[in-house]
Design an enzyme around this catalytic site. Structure first.
Site, mmCIF file in Angstrom:
data_model
loop_
_atom_site.group_PDB
_atom_site.id
_atom_site.type_symbol
_atom_site.label_atom_id
_atom_site.label_comp_id
_atom_site.label_asym_id
_atom_site.label_seq_id
_atom_site.Cartn_x
_atom_site.Cartn_y
_atom_site.Cartn_z
ATOM 1 N N CYS A 79 13.244 -15.326 23.563
ATOM 2 C CA CYS A 79 11.860 -14.928 24.396
ATOM 3 C C CYS A 79 11.467 -14.138 25.413
ATOM 4 C CB CYS A 79 10.868 -16.156 23.992
ATOM 5 S SG CYS A 79 11.068 -17.414 25.093
ATOM 6 N N HIS A 116 7.906 -20.740 25.984
ATOM 7 C CA HIS A 116 8.008 -19.356 25.336
ATOM 8 C C HIS A 116 7.134 -18.381 26.189
ATOM 9 C CE1 HIS A 116 7.855 -16.641 22.010
ATOM 10 N NE2 HIS A 116 6.917 -16.442 21.896
ATOM 11 N N ASP A 130 4.346 -10.184 20.010
ATOM 12 C CA ASP A 130 5.364 -11.080 20.122
ATOM 13 C C ASP A 130 6.670 -10.679 19.343
ATOM 14 O OD1 ASP A 130 7.205 -13.228 20.445
ATOM 15 O OD2 ASP A 130 5.514 -14.813 20.308
#
Length: 278
Positions: A79, A116, A130
């Site tokens: 991420c 994250h 995302d």
């Protein structure tokens, strides 16, 4: 400090190379439709992978290093890397982008702060973007919407979560992560990124994973020596590969050329983002 204006951004040459990497010839002006097109192109071209951890490579949270890994080295990442690099591309295209921190749900348990990194993109309204969570929404999600949002990957809802101002992001009713809506600089993600990259307790230490969505809504994943094809209806076909076949699979399915395979884990796999994301 205005975090989305804290640096100069990509040069025209690097921006063009990044767009070529994800197969977008003309990104267009900053609009909702073009943002969605860029997100899907990025998801299809740049794999979610944690190979650096198992190859002994450092994970460097520097904008130029993140972009170079994706563009020049033709790699993916997890991420911090994927959303960090994508933020650079979007900013260079005129989008207003903020970095958001989240805590990932492992069943009912929450991970640590900065577990994250996700993105907020402000157009006429704020959007949750995302490209770094593996199996997640294919399209941007309306950050201020509290009703159901349909996506090719499932039905998403963003609802108040926790005792303060956080937001829980759910996919098909299952909580994925708890989002802190405040913007943060990239450096604030450094300590947790280091832990995720180095600790034996990190879910990313449990084994090498590389995964991409397929055009038909399925997914292809290489987890260690297991090549897993997941159909849109959720059925899975799994095949165990030899070392040579695994190296070939990285090239064929993910465009990643390795001269050696990632090291085998020394601890058994546990639930967590690296596992759940596939």
């Amino acid at each position: 400090m205005d975090h989305e204006k804290a640096h100069e951004g990509l040069t025209p040459a690097v921006r063009a190379a990044y767009l070529e990497r994800i197969g977008v010839a003309d990104p267009g002006a900053p609009t909702e439709a073009n943002l969605a097109r860029l997100q899907w192109a990025h998801l299809r071209a740049v794999p979610f992978e944690n190979l650096s951890i198992h190859l002994g490579e450092p994970v460097v949270l520097d904008p130029a290093a993140l972009v170079a890994k994706v563009v020049d080295r033709r790699r993916g990442g997890f991420c911090y890397e994927l959303n960090g690099a994508f933020a650079e591309l979007l900013r260079s295209l005129g989008y207003r982008v903020s970095l958001l921190a989240a805590r990932v749900f492992d069943r009912e348990r929450l991970g640590p702060p900065f577990d994250h990194l996700a993105l907020r993109v402000d157009l006429a309204e704020p959007w949750l973007v995302d490209v770094g969570f593996g199996r997640f929404s294919h399209q941007p999600l309306r950050l201020d919407e509290r009703g159901e949002q349909a996506d090719p990957q499932g039905v998403f809802t963003i609802v108040p979560g926790g005792p303060y101002w956080e937001l829980d992001v759910l996919m098909d009713g299952a909580p994925q992560y708890r989002l802190d809506p405040r913007p943060y600089p990239l450096a604030d993600f450094g300590p947790t990124c280091w832990w995720q990259s180095t600790s034996p307790q990190s879910p990313f230490a449990k084994g090498a994973t590389c995964t991409l969505p397929t055009e038909d809504g399925g997914r292809i994943t290489l987890s260690g020596h297991r090549l897993i094809r997941t159909a849109p209806d959720g059925t899975r076909d799994e095949r165990r590969l030899t070392d040579a076949e695994a190296l070939a699979a990285y090239r064929e399915h993910f465009g990643i050329v390795l001269d050696r395979l990632p090291a085998q884990p020394t601890v058994p796999a546990q639930p967590g983002e690296a596992v759940a994301a596939v």
